[in-house]
Every structure is written in structure tokens, then in C-alpha cells.
Design a protein around this motif. Sequence first.
Motif, PDB file in Angstrom:
ATOM      1  N   ILE A  20       0.435  -1.052   0.056  1.00 38.75           N
ATOM      2  CA  ILE A  20       0.135  -0.124  -0.081  1.00 38.75           C
ATOM      3  C   ILE A  20       1.117   1.365  -0.463  1.00 38.75           C
ATOM      4  O   ILE A  20       1.650   1.743   1.041  1.00 38.75           O
ATOM      5  CB  ILE A  20      -0.734   0.286   1.462  1.00 38.75           C
ATOM      6  N   LYS A  21       0.863   1.963  -1.175  1.00 34.39           N
ATOM      7  CA  LYS A  21       1.838   3.429  -1.601  1.00 34.39           C
ATOM      8  C   LYS A  21       0.682   3.885  -1.748  1.00 34.39           C
ATOM      9  O   LYS A  21       1.143   5.755  -0.655  1.00 34.39           O
ATOM     10  CB  LYS A  21       2.468   2.927  -2.209  1.00 34.39           C
ATOM     11  N   ASN A  22      -0.124   4.693  -2.031  1.00 35.84           N
ATOM     12  CA  ASN A  22      -1.465   4.886  -2.459  1.00 35.84           C
ATOM     13  C   ASN A  22      -3.109   4.477  -2.527  1.00 35.84           C
ATOM     14  O   ASN A  22      -2.656   3.770  -2.793  1.00 35.84           O
ATOM     15  CB  ASN A  22      -0.746   5.729  -4.447  1.00 35.84           C
ATOM     16  N   LEU A  23      -3.411   6.086  -2.661  1.00 37.09           N
ATOM     17  CA  LEU A  23      -5.266   5.466  -2.603  1.00 37.09           C
ATOM     18  C   LEU A  23      -5.620   4.682  -3.672  1.00 37.09           C
ATOM     19  O   LEU A  23      -6.459   3.158  -3.340  1.00 37.09           O
ATOM     20  CB  LEU A  23      -6.065   6.654  -2.687  1.00 37.09           C
ATOM     21  N   ALA A  24      -4.978   3.720  -4.753  1.00 39.10           N
ATOM     22  CA  ALA A  24      -5.082   3.249  -5.760  1.00 39.10           C
ATOM     23  C   ALA A  24      -5.197   1.952  -5.568  1.00 39.10           C
ATOM     24  O   ALA A  24      -5.855   0.723  -5.738  1.00 39.10           O
ATOM     25  CB  ALA A  24      -4.151   3.511  -6.945  1.00 39.10           C
ATOM     26  N   HIS A  25      -4.289   1.505  -4.459  1.00 38.09           N
ATOM     27  CA  HIS A  25      -3.590   0.326  -3.598  1.00 38.09           C
ATOM     28  C   HIS A  25      -4.850  -0.067  -2.615  1.00 38.09           C
ATOM     29  O   HIS A  25      -5.206  -1.231  -2.172  1.00 38.09           O
ATOM     30  CB  HIS A  25      -2.505   0.182  -2.927  1.00 38.09           C
ATOM     31  N   SER A  59      -5.995   2.231   4.381  1.00 44.15           N
ATOM     32  CA  SER A  59      -6.259   4.146   4.125  1.00 44.15           C
ATOM     33  C   SER A  59      -5.270   4.715   5.356  1.00 44.15           C
ATOM     34  O   SER A  59      -4.554   5.498   4.635  1.00 44.15           O
ATOM     35  CB  SER A  59      -8.133   4.115   4.544  1.00 44.15           C
ATOM     36  N   VAL A  62      -1.900   5.039   3.560  1.00 44.39           N
ATOM     37  CA  VAL A  62      -1.803   6.261   3.059  1.00 44.39           C
ATOM     38  C   VAL A  62      -1.778   7.373   3.665  1.00 44.39           C
ATOM     39  O   VAL A  62      -0.669   8.286   3.358  1.00 44.39           O
ATOM     40  CB  VAL A  62      -2.726   6.077   1.625  1.00 44.39           C
ATOM     41  N   HIS A  63      -2.313   7.384   4.942  1.00 49.40           N
ATOM     42  CA  HIS A  63      -2.540   9.085   5.630  1.00 49.40           C
ATOM     43  C   HIS A  63      -1.891   9.218   6.413  1.00 49.40           C
ATOM     44  O   HIS A  63      -1.570  10.786   6.959  1.00 49.40           O
ATOM     45  CB  HIS A  63      -4.448   9.279   5.717  1.00 49.40           C
ATOM     46  N   GLY A  68       3.797   4.469   3.473  1.00 47.57           N
ATOM     47  CA  GLY A  68       3.217   3.171   3.352  1.00 47.57           C
ATOM     48  C   GLY A  68       3.060   1.925   4.001  1.00 47.57           C
ATOM     49  O   GLY A  68       4.170   2.296   5.092  1.00 47.57           O
ATOM     50  N   ASP A  90       3.632  -1.217   9.030  1.00 42.24           N
ATOM     51  CA  ASP A  90       4.378  -0.184   8.389  1.00 42.24           C
ATOM     52  C   ASP A  90       6.035   0.580   9.636  1.00 42.24           C
ATOM     53  O   ASP A  90       5.671   0.346  10.706  1.00 42.24           O
ATOM     54  CB  ASP A  90       3.128   1.839   8.524  1.00 42.24           C
TER      55      ASP A  90
END
Length: 147
Positions: A20-25, A59, A62-63, A68, A90
Motif C-alpha cells: 500500500i503506497k497510495n489510495l489506488a492500492h 487508508s 496512505v494518510h 505506506g 508500517d
Amino acid sequence: MSEIKDCSFPENGLEVVVEIKNLAHVANAQTQVLSIARKLCFSEIDAHKAATSASELASNLVHHTLIGGTIRIRELRKEGYVGIEIVSNDSGPGIMDVEQVLQDGYSTGPGLGSGLPSIRRMMDELEISVIDNTNTCITTRLWCPCE
């Protein structure tokens, strides 16, 4: 927990790791959880509880992290039950006050502060560990009776 179902299982347990590195993941983690939960005979309601929990954890990666992390999804078994485990890892920054982040409405980011408290309500188990105030590991499990 779900109603009791008769389930058969593959020889090797199901396991998937999603980076997970961005919202698309986030959607990928959610889709993987739904797929495994359905294969394990979870009801649609429980499958979506697990998927929602994975979405919240992803999420958060990401945030609330710098780079990530990962979501690991795996099948669990114990006598009379099948389970799904979702582990978020993480490398920081860590959660400073675990009890505080489990309170509804508390957030250090753009959200409403309902993610982790919701996970605690939807899932059967929730464990949060923070190592050296940086590395965070959140483990959650949902169990389904199975004959």
C-alpha cells in the motif's frame, strides 16, 4: 459471527500480501479480502466487514505514514472455526497513544477518527503494537464457525 457452514479447504492456507503506497492500492486490499473471505465460506455481511476493515487499515497506511506499508491477509483455522486475519505493517511514524486512537472522533489526519474504533466493533479481535514509537503492526481477525 457467521452462521455455521460446511467448508472444505485447500492444502495450503490462503495468504496474500498487498503493498500500500497510495489510495489506488486500497481497493486492491479490499478486493483481496473479499475474495479470501468468500472462499472461506464467510457470509456476505462478514466478508464485507473484513473488507471494510482492510480498507480502513490500508487508508491509514496512505494518510498516516511516510511511505505506506503492507496489508497481509491470510486464512486461519482452529477447531470448529475458520478465520481471516488482516495485518497492517508500517515503518512509522508510530501511534503515540493506542487507547486514544481507539476512541471515536480522535484523528491526527484528514479523517473523522472512526476507522480503528469501527474495526474494533466489526472484527472479533484487534491488536495494536508499536515498536520504538515508529513501527506499527495492527492485527485484526474475524472468525466463522465451520463444521
